[in-house]
Motif scaffolding. Structure first.
Motif, short mmCIF file in Angstrom:
data_model
loop_
_atom_site.label_atom_id
_atom_site.label_comp_id
_atom_site.label_asym_id
_atom_site.label_seq_id
_atom_site.Cartn_x
_atom_site.Cartn_y
_atom_site.Cartn_z
N MET A 1 42.46 23.39 42.80
CA MET A 1 41.29 24.24 42.64
C MET A 1 41.74 25.67 42.33
SD MET A 1 38.56 22.51 43.02
CE MET A 1 37.70 21.25 43.87
N GLU A 2 40.93 26.31 41.54
CA GLU A 2 41.21 27.68 41.14
C GLU A 2 39.90 28.46 41.20
OE1 GLU A 2 43.52 30.81 40.05
OE2 GLU A 2 44.37 28.81 40.09
N ILE A 3 39.98 29.73 41.58
CA ILE A 3 38.81 30.60 41.62
C ILE A 3 38.87 31.51 40.39
CG2 ILE A 3 37.62 32.43 42.89
CD1 ILE A 3 37.57 29.92 44.49
N ILE A 4 37.75 31.55 39.64
CA ILE A 4 37.67 32.45 38.49
C ILE A 4 36.42 33.31 38.62
CG2 ILE A 4 38.94 30.88 36.98
CD1 ILE A 4 36.20 30.15 35.72
N ASP A 5 36.43 34.45 37.93
CA ASP A 5 35.27 35.35 37.91
C ASP A 5 34.41 35.04 36.70
OD1 ASP A 5 36.08 36.71 40.19
OD2 ASP A 5 37.19 38.22 39.06
N VAL A 6 33.09 34.93 36.94
CA VAL A 6 32.15 34.61 35.88
C VAL A 6 30.97 35.57 35.97
CG1 VAL A 6 30.64 32.84 34.92
CG2 VAL A 6 32.80 32.17 35.95
N ASP A 7 30.58 36.15 34.84
CA ASP A 7 29.41 37.04 34.79
C ASP A 7 28.15 36.20 34.67
OD1 ASP A 7 31.01 39.32 34.89
OD2 ASP A 7 31.20 39.41 32.72
N VAL A 8 27.15 36.51 35.51
CA VAL A 8 25.89 35.76 35.49
C VAL A 8 24.71 36.71 35.54
CG1 VAL A 8 26.89 33.73 36.62
CG2 VAL A 8 25.79 35.48 38.01
N LYS A 9 23.56 36.19 35.14
CA LYS A 9 22.30 36.90 35.30
C LYS A 9 21.38 35.97 36.09
CE LYS A 9 18.86 39.55 32.83
NZ LYS A 9 18.45 40.09 31.54
N PHE A 10 20.89 36.49 37.21
CA PHE A 10 20.01 35.70 38.06
C PHE A 10 18.58 35.78 37.55
CE2 PHE A 10 23.63 36.55 40.84
CZ PHE A 10 23.85 35.31 41.40
N GLU A 11 17.75 34.85 38.01
CA GLU A 11 16.35 34.80 37.58
C GLU A 11 15.59 36.09 37.91
OE1 GLU A 11 14.73 31.18 39.17
OE2 GLU A 11 15.90 29.95 37.78
N ASN A 12 16.03 36.81 38.95
CA ASN A 12 15.37 38.06 39.32
C ASN A 12 15.84 39.25 38.47
OD1 ASN A 12 17.91 38.71 40.29
ND2 ASN A 12 17.31 38.78 42.44
N GLY A 13 16.72 38.99 37.49
CA GLY A 13 17.18 40.02 36.59
C GLY A 13 18.49 40.68 37.00
N GLN A 14 18.94 40.42 38.20
CA GLN A 14 20.18 41.01 38.70
C GLN A 14 21.37 40.41 37.96
OE1 GLN A 14 20.67 40.47 42.91
NE2 GLN A 14 22.75 41.27 42.92
N GLU A 15 22.29 41.27 37.52
CA GLU A 15 23.51 40.83 36.86
C GLU A 15 24.67 41.04 37.82
OE1 GLU A 15 24.05 42.38 32.91
OE2 GLU A 15 21.92 42.19 32.47
N GLU A 16 25.56 40.07 37.86
CA GLU A 16 26.64 40.13 38.84
C GLU A 16 27.82 39.31 38.35
OE1 GLU A 16 26.99 38.75 43.48
OE2 GLU A 16 25.05 39.46 42.77
N THR A 17 29.01 39.65 38.85
CA THR A 17 30.19 38.82 38.63
C THR A 17 30.39 38.01 39.89
OG1 THR A 17 31.18 40.47 37.17
CG2 THR A 17 32.66 38.82 38.11
N VAL A 18 30.43 36.67 39.74
CA VAL A 18 30.57 35.79 40.89
C VAL A 18 31.89 35.03 40.80
CG1 VAL A 18 28.09 35.54 41.23
CG2 VAL A 18 29.28 33.92 39.75
N GLU A 19 32.36 34.56 41.94
CA GLU A 19 33.56 33.75 41.97
C GLU A 19 33.15 32.28 41.91
OE1 GLU A 19 35.70 34.88 45.49
OE2 GLU A 19 36.66 36.55 44.46
N VAL A 20 33.78 31.54 41.01
CA VAL A 20 33.46 30.13 40.81
C VAL A 20 34.74 29.32 41.01
CG1 VAL A 20 32.62 28.42 39.16
CG2 VAL A 20 31.61 30.71 39.21
N GLU A 21 34.62 28.25 41.78
CA GLU A 21 35.76 27.37 42.01
C GLU A 21 35.72 26.24 40.98
OE1 GLU A 21 37.83 25.71 45.97
OE2 GLU A 21 35.74 25.09 45.71
N ILE A 22 36.83 26.08 40.25
CA ILE A 22 36.91 25.01 39.26
C ILE A 22 38.07 24.08 39.60
CG2 ILE A 22 35.85 26.35 37.40
CD1 ILE A 22 38.69 26.67 36.21
#
Length: 70
Positions: free
Chosen positions: A1-22
């Motif tokens: 498993m590896e953790i990577i950073d991914v940019d997302v936009k939530f339904e409420n409009g908030q934009e954030e970089t989240v950590e995703v395990e792949i």
């Protein structure tokens, strides 16, 4: 498993970089770049609720590939 950073936009409009395990093995099984990007988007949506958009491009994919190769 590896953790990577991914940019997302939530339904409420908030934009954030989240950590995703792949799973590296599943990631490497993808045959081309579009499949790898789709896998990362799928894993991001699976790990976080209320995601409107996953902003993950070929440039981001190259950074992940470079990280995994090192």
């Amino acid at each position: 498993m590896e953790i990577i950073d991914v940019d997302v936009k939530f339904e409420n409009g908030q934009e954030e970089t989240v950590e995703v395990e792949i799973d590296i093995e599943k990631f490497e099984e993808c045959e081309d770049n579009s499949e790898k990007i789709a896998y990362i988007k799928k894993m991001t949506k699976k790990q976080y609720d209320n995601i409107k958009k996953v902003d993950f491009t070929k440039k981001d994919l190259k950074e992940v590939q470079d990280l995994l190769d090192s």
